[in-house]
Motif scaffolding. Structure first.
Motif, short mmCIF file in Angstrom:
data_model
loop_
_atom_site.label_atom_id
_atom_site.label_comp_id
_atom_site.label_asym_id
_atom_site.label_seq_id
_atom_site.Cartn_x
_atom_site.Cartn_y
_atom_site.Cartn_z
N VAL A 127 -11.37 -30.18 -18.07
CA VAL A 127 -10.19 -29.90 -17.24
C VAL A 127 -10.14 -28.43 -16.87
N ALA A 128 -10.40 -27.55 -17.82
CA ALA A 128 -10.40 -26.11 -17.54
C ALA A 128 -11.44 -25.74 -16.50
N ALA A 129 -12.54 -26.48 -16.48
CA ALA A 129 -13.64 -26.15 -15.58
C ALA A 129 -13.48 -26.71 -14.19
N ARG A 130 -12.55 -27.66 -13.98
CA ARG A 130 -12.52 -28.34 -12.69
C ARG A 130 -11.14 -28.44 -12.04
N ALA A 131 -10.08 -28.13 -12.75
CA ALA A 131 -8.73 -28.31 -12.21
C ALA A 131 -8.47 -27.36 -11.04
N VAL A 132 -7.61 -27.78 -10.13
CA VAL A 132 -7.25 -26.93 -8.99
C VAL A 132 -6.05 -26.05 -9.32
N SER A 133 -5.33 -26.35 -10.39
CA SER A 133 -4.24 -25.49 -10.85
C SER A 133 -4.74 -24.65 -12.03
N PRO A 134 -3.99 -23.63 -12.43
CA PRO A 134 -4.33 -22.96 -13.69
C PRO A 134 -4.31 -23.95 -14.85
N VAL A 135 -5.15 -23.69 -15.84
CA VAL A 135 -5.21 -24.53 -17.04
C VAL A 135 -5.04 -23.64 -18.26
N ALA A 136 -4.06 -23.97 -19.09
CA ALA A 136 -3.82 -23.24 -20.32
C ALA A 136 -4.37 -24.04 -21.49
N VAL A 137 -5.24 -23.43 -22.26
CA VAL A 137 -5.76 -24.04 -23.49
C VAL A 137 -5.09 -23.30 -24.65
N VAL A 138 -4.29 -24.03 -25.41
CA VAL A 138 -3.47 -23.42 -26.45
C VAL A 138 -4.28 -23.35 -27.74
N ARG A 139 -4.55 -22.14 -28.17
CA ARG A 139 -5.32 -21.91 -29.37
C ARG A 139 -4.86 -20.60 -29.99
N GLY A 140 -5.44 -20.24 -31.12
CA GLY A 140 -5.12 -18.97 -31.76
C GLY A 140 -4.08 -19.10 -32.85
N GLY A 141 -3.72 -17.94 -33.40
CA GLY A 141 -2.78 -17.91 -34.50
C GLY A 141 -1.34 -18.14 -34.06
N ALA A 282 -8.60 -15.68 -29.86
CA ALA A 282 -7.58 -15.66 -30.91
C ALA A 282 -6.18 -15.91 -30.36
N CYS A 283 -6.07 -16.14 -29.03
CA CYS A 283 -4.77 -16.41 -28.43
C CYS A 283 -4.96 -17.48 -27.35
N PRO A 284 -3.87 -18.05 -26.84
CA PRO A 284 -3.99 -19.00 -25.73
C PRO A 284 -4.70 -18.38 -24.53
N VAL A 285 -5.45 -19.21 -23.82
CA VAL A 285 -6.23 -18.77 -22.66
C VAL A 285 -5.77 -19.55 -21.43
N VAL A 286 -5.59 -18.85 -20.31
CA VAL A 286 -5.32 -19.51 -19.05
C VAL A 286 -6.48 -19.24 -18.10
N ILE A 287 -7.10 -20.31 -17.60
CA ILE A 287 -8.13 -20.19 -16.58
C ILE A 287 -7.46 -20.38 -15.22
N VAL A 288 -7.57 -19.38 -14.35
CA VAL A 288 -6.91 -19.42 -13.04
C VAL A 288 -7.97 -19.58 -11.97
N PRO A 289 -7.98 -20.70 -11.24
CA PRO A 289 -9.02 -20.92 -10.25
C PRO A 289 -8.82 -20.06 -8.99
N GLN A 290 -9.94 -19.62 -8.46
CA GLN A 290 -9.96 -18.86 -7.20
C GLN A 290 -10.87 -19.60 -6.25
N ARG A 291 -10.33 -20.10 -5.14
CA ARG A 291 -11.14 -20.82 -4.16
C ARG A 291 -12.03 -19.87 -3.38
N VAL A 292 -13.26 -20.30 -3.14
CA VAL A 292 -14.20 -19.53 -2.31
C VAL A 292 -14.74 -20.44 -1.23
#
Length: 292
Positions: A127-141, A282-292
């Motif tokens: 999902v993080a690799a293909r979604a058209v919206s930002p994707v938040a993966v909740v991880r970390g302490g 070590a914290c949540p990550v948000v992948i923000v897609p940029q269209r090219v």
């Protein structure tokens, strides 16, 4: 009407962490929260749902999963509007479709204990690799997930992949009343040119550092002028990009990373750095897609 924050839930401990984080995020941005369970989730992750001390030994009805997660969300913040949906679809495809009309999609990290805690589940990665919206993966302490550090980190990579991520990071910093730390890594050549003196080598390294600072300025200057209420720190740090970001994630509430999305490419569209932080941040990550 505001786009919802969509959360993929399966009842696992990881997805419950995602629900908690998403409730807080929805409250910050005054967004509705939409919980989604796709019935084929266990086919990918092999996880049994877990609610408190009693772990079921068999299948749990999808309706019970979303109902329990919805109740958890409401108890955490009654002011957040919560809806829930069960979809009899492939999990990845369901969340990708949801991403078309979402503020962001939120998933758990799928970590499995101390040794496997660095591993990212196949659903979250796809999902993080293909979604058209930002994707938040909740991880970390816990302190990182709770937003206690008041620090949003923006990973500044190539200029072409950065503008959407910059805007997202500024918006997050404002909503969290946090400082924004824009980080760009740089590296000196592994082998100096033949005949270079130590002074010449040092001057050459300074050029690479200045180039990194120039990329930061080019991306941030025009956006920062419209966000005078946000404290912005610009950091150029020597080292491999993935390691630099993993180090700074330890003192961050959120790590924002841009990712290119080509319109004619349907495969996974994540670089090596994004892979590393999704698996080990070590914290949540948000992948923000940029269209090219």
């Amino acid at each position: 009407m505001a786009l919802p924050l969509v959360v993929g839930v399966d009842g696992s401990e990881s997805s419950l962490d995602a629900v908690d984080w998403a409730v807080d995020e929805a409250a910050r941005h005054e967004l509705p929260l939409h919980l989604v369970n796709a019935s084929r989730w266990e086919r990918y992750e092999g996880r049994l749902p877990s609610f408190g001390t009693d772990r079921p030994t068999g299948d749990v009805a999808a309706e019970n999963i979303v109902a329990a997660c919805a109740e958890r969300a409401t108890l955490r913040n009654p002011d957040v509007k919560v809806s829930a949906e069960v979809l009899a679809e492939d999990t990845v495809m369901a969340l990708l479709e949801q991403s078309r009309e979402a503020f962001a999609v939120v998933t758990g990290s799928r970590g499995r204990g101390a040794v496997a805690g660095a591993l990212l589940g196949s659903v979250s990665l796809a999902v993080a690799a293909r979604a058209v919206s930002p994707v938040a993966v909740v991880r970390g302490g816990e302190k990182n997930r709770a937003g206690a550090l008041r620090r949003v980190v923006l990973a500044v990579g190539d200029l072409v992949e950065g503008s959407a991520a910059v805007r997202f990071a500024f918006r997050e910093a404002r909503a969290r009343d946090a400082a924004l730390h824009a980080v760009r890594s740089w590296r000196r050549p592994a082998h100096p040119r033949a005949g270079q003196s130590p002074l010449e080598r040092e001057a050459s390294s300074l050029i690479y550092e200045e180039q990194a600072a120039g990329v930061l300025s080019e991306l941030l200057d025009h956006v920062e002028r419209g966000h005078d209420d946000i404290t912005v720190h610009r950091e150029v740090i020597e080292g491999p990009a993935h390691q630099v970001l993993l180090d700074v994630s330890e003192q961050a509430d959120l790590l924002v990373v841009g990712a290119l999305r080509s319109r004619d490419h349907t495969g996974l569209q994540l670089g090596r750095v994004s892979h590393a932080v999704l698996h080990r941040s070590a914290c949540p990550v948000v992948i923000v897609p940029q269209r090219v």
